[in-house]
Design an enzyme around this catalytic site. Structure first.
Site, mmCIF file in Angstrom:
data_model
loop_
_atom_site.group_PDB
_atom_site.id
_atom_site.type_symbol
_atom_site.label_atom_id
_atom_site.label_comp_id
_atom_site.label_asym_id
_atom_site.label_seq_id
_atom_site.Cartn_x
_atom_site.Cartn_y
_atom_site.Cartn_z
ATOM 1 N N LYS B 77 -3.191 28.504 -45.848
ATOM 2 C CA LYS B 77 -3.775 28.443 -44.492
ATOM 3 C C LYS B 77 -3.915 29.866 -43.947
ATOM 4 C CE LYS B 77 -2.871 25.998 -40.095
ATOM 5 N NZ LYS B 77 -1.894 25.166 -39.369
ATOM 6 N N SER B 152 -4.129 21.176 -37.268
ATOM 7 C CA SER B 152 -4.917 22.369 -37.480
ATOM 8 C C SER B 152 -5.068 22.797 -38.947
ATOM 9 C CB SER B 152 -4.296 23.520 -36.690
ATOM 10 O OG SER B 152 -3.021 23.835 -37.191
ATOM 11 N N SER B 176 0.357 19.540 -37.312
ATOM 12 C CA SER B 176 -0.751 20.252 -37.961
ATOM 13 C C SER B 176 -0.774 20.211 -39.485
ATOM 14 C CB SER B 176 -0.770 21.718 -37.516
ATOM 15 O OG SER B 176 -1.378 21.827 -36.257
#
Lengths: 94, 468
Positions: B77, B152, B176
């Protein structure tokens, strides 16, 4: 809530449209948060979920010995510099 | 090759059915072909990936032992630092920020032989539930491209789901990792607070943030978690955790909180989610496990507490983006103008909204009513779980009240977007581990959330294996 005042505290420049939009959005979010008023607040606050596992962690105040290459990597990220120092606008009368 | 698990890769490499270089090449070709449509990745790391693959191939050709993640293609990420690659956190503020060092978790997976393929898309500074808040692009859900992958960690979840990596790292502040895992049909773990070092994670809310794995099956998630967990002297909140033992399945007891999945609560949950979770519960009962209703009475306050605590912490953490030390720097007549102009241009709408909310709640006169009150109520939420885990081994809930929603469906109403985190936020407030497990459905993926007691991740993996 005065959005303009909060924006000053947060150091965020806002356009007029943004200010108007935020006024509406933040007030509906804060209305939702009113549920908190009914909650029991006699308990001690939990600032950190791991308080019971670890206390404070101390170390000697000495440099950790990062590699010179890493230090250069960080210096190369400065938006404005003079030599190896960050260059900042005057903070007095600023 | 794109369906290979960590174990499969290990066997393939050791049996010399393919080399680490061939495997990496395969993934990069697949990404080039398919990612222009999906938008999982922000940056690829071909050169360093192939170097790492070469190292692994050399070990194998010399007949040496290979580490636990040797040759495994991993996506990271973009709020987690990988030295030499950009870490933008999907923000204009950090558009050109090149990571000066590796995050501790990245250092660990590299030492275990993992091949980092690239950096994946997210909601700006991990604030959001759909990746639509990314300053650069919206990732599409591989299971239905008109829908969001969740957020996210949407880029990481979509990349695992589409076979554009073997497994991935994400971060979870309020769901997330778990919610995008649920929307994309993969496994995702939010570890116990303190289990994984956050050194090198771009901070959002420091009392809630955790890094964790996303993977195709429970075993891969476990292997990746084992590689990244443990004490790190660079993160004072990290803890060396002990392995916890095997579950006695004959005595297994699962709690179903009525506030999440009682008859009243089910009315607010989509039908396909309800039926998938009910089948999972039945499966546990059929295997001899006991299931009982429990109560977590403070659940009704969780969303408000979460958005108070997280925005307050975010407003402090994001104060560092001031145009002085790194990142975007806009011109101004004086120092104050540099700050205002930089932050006006660098932050997107959702990030501004949250900084504003947090700044307000921490401001003089409101601190006690909002921030302090939230932290007191948070103690009640935590105690609800502590009491429950004296009675049951684990708790089942849905990950999300809905399946993946349409792109654009919730962008105009921040509160409705916040409500999609309703089942996941409590685990972060309490600091307990939670695993998202994909269930079999006829339509879009549905995730079961298994919540466990502190440091009992291995129990969660064992229960997940039962359901696979």
């Amino acid at each position: 809530m005065k959005v303009e005042n909060i924006a000053k505290l947060a150091r965020i420049g806002l356009l007029k449209e943004e200010t108007e939009k935020l006024e509406k959005e933040l007030s509906s979010i804060l209305d939702y948060f009113n549920v908190l008023k009914k909650a029991n607040s006699k308990k001690d606050p939990t600032f950190h979920p791991s308080e019971k596992f670890i206390g404070n962690v101390f170390r000697e105040d000495i440099p950790s010995g990062e590699s010179p290459e890493r230090v250069e990597n960080i210096i190369s990220l400065f938006p404005d510099k003079e030599g190896r120092h960050i260059k900042v606008k005057a903070i007095l009368n600023g | 090759m794109d369906s290979l698990t960590i174990k499969g890769i290990r066997e393939g490499l050791k049996g010399r059915r393919f080399s680490a270089k061939e495997l990496s090449d395969f993934y990069f070709k697949k990404i080039e072909k398919e990612d222009s449509e999906l938008g999982c990745y922000l940056e690829l790391a071909k050169e360093t990936a192939l170097n790492q693959a070469d190292k692994i191939d050399n070990l194998i050709s010399e007949g040496l032992d290979i580490p636990s993640l040797a040759g495994v293609p991993v996506a990271v990420k973009d709020n987690i630092l990988v030295e030499g690659l950009k870490s933008t956190a999907s923000s204009f503020m950090l558009k050109n920020y090149i990571s000066p060092y590796d995050a501790s978790c990245v250092k660990r997976i590299k030492e275990e032989g993992a091949v980092v393929l690239g950096k994946t898309n997210l909601d700006e500074f991990a604030m959001g539930s759909s990746t639509e808040n990314s300053a650069f692009k919206t990732t599409k859900n591989p299971k239905d491209k008109s829908r969001v992958p969740g957020g996210s960690s949407g880029g990481s979840a979509a990349a695992v789901s589409a076979g554009l990596c073997c497994c991935a790292l994400g971060s979870d502040t309020g769901g997330s990792i778990r919610q995008p895992a649920s929307f994309c049909g993969v496994f995702g773990l939010k570890p116990t607070y303190g289990a994984v070092s956050r050194y090198g994670l771009i901070a959002f809310a420091s009392s809630l943030d955790q890094i964790g794995p996303l993977a195709k099956n429970a075993e891969d998630a476990k292997i990746l978690f084992n590689a990244i967990k443990g004490k790190d002297k660079k993160d004072s909140t990290s803890i060396e955790m002990e392995e916890n033992g095997e579950i006695d399945f004959k005595k297994l007891k699962i709690g179903i909180p009525k506030e999440y999945f009682g008859s009243e609560a089910k009315k607010g949950i989509e039908r396909e989610v309800v039926s998938a979770i009910e089948s999972a519960i039945k499966k546990i009962e059929d295997m001899g496990g006991r299931v009982e209703e429990i109560s977590l009475p403070n659940t009704k306050y969780a969303l408000s507490v979460y958005y108070m605590v997280s925005t307050c912490e975010a407003s402090c953490n994001l104060a560092r983006y001031d145009g002085i030390k790194y990142g975007l720097s806009e011109k101004g007549e004086n120092l104050s103008e540099v700050y205002f102009n930089t932050r006006a241009k660098g932050f997107g709408a959702e990030v501004k909204r949250r900084i504003m909310l947090g700044t307000f709640a921490l401001s003089s006169g409101y601190y006690d009513a909002y921030y302090l009150k939230s932290q007191k109520v948070r103690t009640g939420i935590k105690e609800d779980f502590e009491k429950s885990f004296k009675k049951v081994d684990a708790i089942f809930t849905p990950v999300s009240p809905t399946v993946a929603f349409k792109i654009g469906e919730k962008t105009q109403d921040p509160l409705s977007m916040y409500l999609s985190d309703i089942f996941t936020i409590s685990a972060n407030l309490a600091g307990i581990p939670a695993l998202s497990v994909p269930l079999k459905t006829k339509g879009l993926p549905v995730g079961l959330q298994i919540l466990g007691n502190y440091f009992e991740e291995s129990k969660l993996f064992q229960i997940a294996k039962l359901l696979e």
